[in-house]
Structure formats: C-alpha cells, structure tokens
Design a protein around this motif. Sequence first.
Motif, short mmCIF file in Angstrom:
data_model
loop_
_atom_site.label_atom_id
_atom_site.label_comp_id
_atom_site.label_asym_id
_atom_site.label_seq_id
_atom_site.Cartn_x
_atom_site.Cartn_y
_atom_site.Cartn_z
N VAL A 13 0.82 -1.21 0.00
CA VAL A 13 0.00 0.00 0.00
C VAL A 13 0.86 1.26 0.00
CG1 VAL A 13 -1.71 1.31 1.33
CG2 VAL A 13 -1.94 -1.16 1.10
N ASP A 14 1.92 1.28 0.79
CA ASP A 14 2.75 2.49 0.85
C ASP A 14 3.49 2.74 -0.46
OD1 ASP A 14 4.36 0.25 1.35
OD2 ASP A 14 5.68 1.32 2.74
N LEU A 15 3.92 1.71 -1.15
CA LEU A 15 4.58 1.87 -2.44
C LEU A 15 3.59 2.38 -3.48
CD1 LEU A 15 6.98 1.66 -4.33
CD2 LEU A 15 6.48 -0.78 -4.60
N HIS A 16 2.39 1.84 -3.48
CA HIS A 16 1.35 2.29 -4.40
C HIS A 16 1.06 3.78 -4.18
CE1 HIS A 16 -2.82 3.01 -5.70
NE2 HIS A 16 -2.48 2.25 -6.72
N GLN A 22 3.97 10.37 -7.07
CA GLN A 22 4.99 10.69 -8.07
C GLN A 22 4.36 10.91 -9.44
OE1 GLN A 22 8.45 11.08 -7.29
NE2 GLN A 22 7.42 11.11 -5.32
N ALA A 23 3.39 10.09 -9.78
CA ALA A 23 2.71 10.22 -11.07
C ALA A 23 1.95 11.54 -11.15
CB ALA A 23 1.75 9.04 -11.28
N ARG A 24 1.27 11.91 -10.07
CA ARG A 24 0.54 13.19 -10.06
C ARG A 24 1.50 14.35 -10.23
NH1 ARG A 24 -3.26 11.58 -5.20
NH2 ARG A 24 -4.91 10.58 -6.39
N ARG A 28 1.42 12.33 -14.94
CA ARG A 28 1.33 11.09 -15.71
C ARG A 28 0.31 10.17 -15.04
NH1 ARG A 28 7.31 11.50 -16.78
NH2 ARG A 28 7.85 10.90 -14.67
N SER A 29 -0.16 9.19 -15.78
CA SER A 29 -0.98 8.14 -15.19
C SER A 29 -0.07 7.23 -14.36
CB SER A 29 -1.67 7.32 -16.28
OG SER A 29 -0.71 6.56 -17.01
N LEU A 30 -0.67 6.46 -13.50
CA LEU A 30 0.11 5.51 -12.71
C LEU A 30 0.84 4.53 -13.62
CD1 LEU A 30 1.03 4.27 -10.05
CD2 LEU A 30 -1.14 3.03 -9.97
N ASN A 31 0.16 4.03 -14.62
CA ASN A 31 0.78 3.12 -15.57
C ASN A 31 1.97 3.77 -16.26
OD1 ASN A 31 0.43 0.43 -17.08
ND2 ASN A 31 0.66 1.94 -18.71
N SER A 32 1.78 4.99 -16.74
CA SER A 32 2.87 5.69 -17.42
C SER A 32 4.05 5.95 -16.48
CB SER A 32 2.38 7.03 -17.99
OG SER A 32 1.46 6.80 -19.02
N GLU A 33 3.76 6.23 -15.23
CA GLU A 33 4.83 6.46 -14.25
C GLU A 33 5.66 5.19 -14.05
OE1 GLU A 33 7.21 8.56 -11.54
OE2 GLU A 33 5.75 9.30 -13.00
#
Length: 51
Positions: A13-16, A22-24, A28-33
């Motif tokens: 959970v903390d990594l997510h 970081q993506a925000r 970027r999207s989470l996938n793109s990040e």
Amino acid sequence: MDEEKRITLRLPVDLHAWLVAQARTARRSLNSEIVHRLEAPGATVADAESP
C-alpha cells in the motif's frame, strides 16, 4: 511499444501511494509512471525517496 501486455500487479500500500503521488507530480498516469521508471536509463529497483 508495438505490443502491450496487461498484467495484474500486487504492490504494498505504501509503495502504491508513493507511485501515485509521483505520477501526479509528473502529470502522468500511474501506468505511465511505472513504465517511465522501468525504462529510465540507470533504473534501479528503488531510490532514496521510495518507501
């Protein structure tokens, strides 16, 4: 990328939460990040800021 493959990925959970933040920041999207970090020259498993 000519081809794409969909996978299910389990993250702590903390990594997510960190990746989402970081993506925000990078707009970027989470996938793109995740793809960006994996493809970056000298990419490592973790850096000093990651949980």
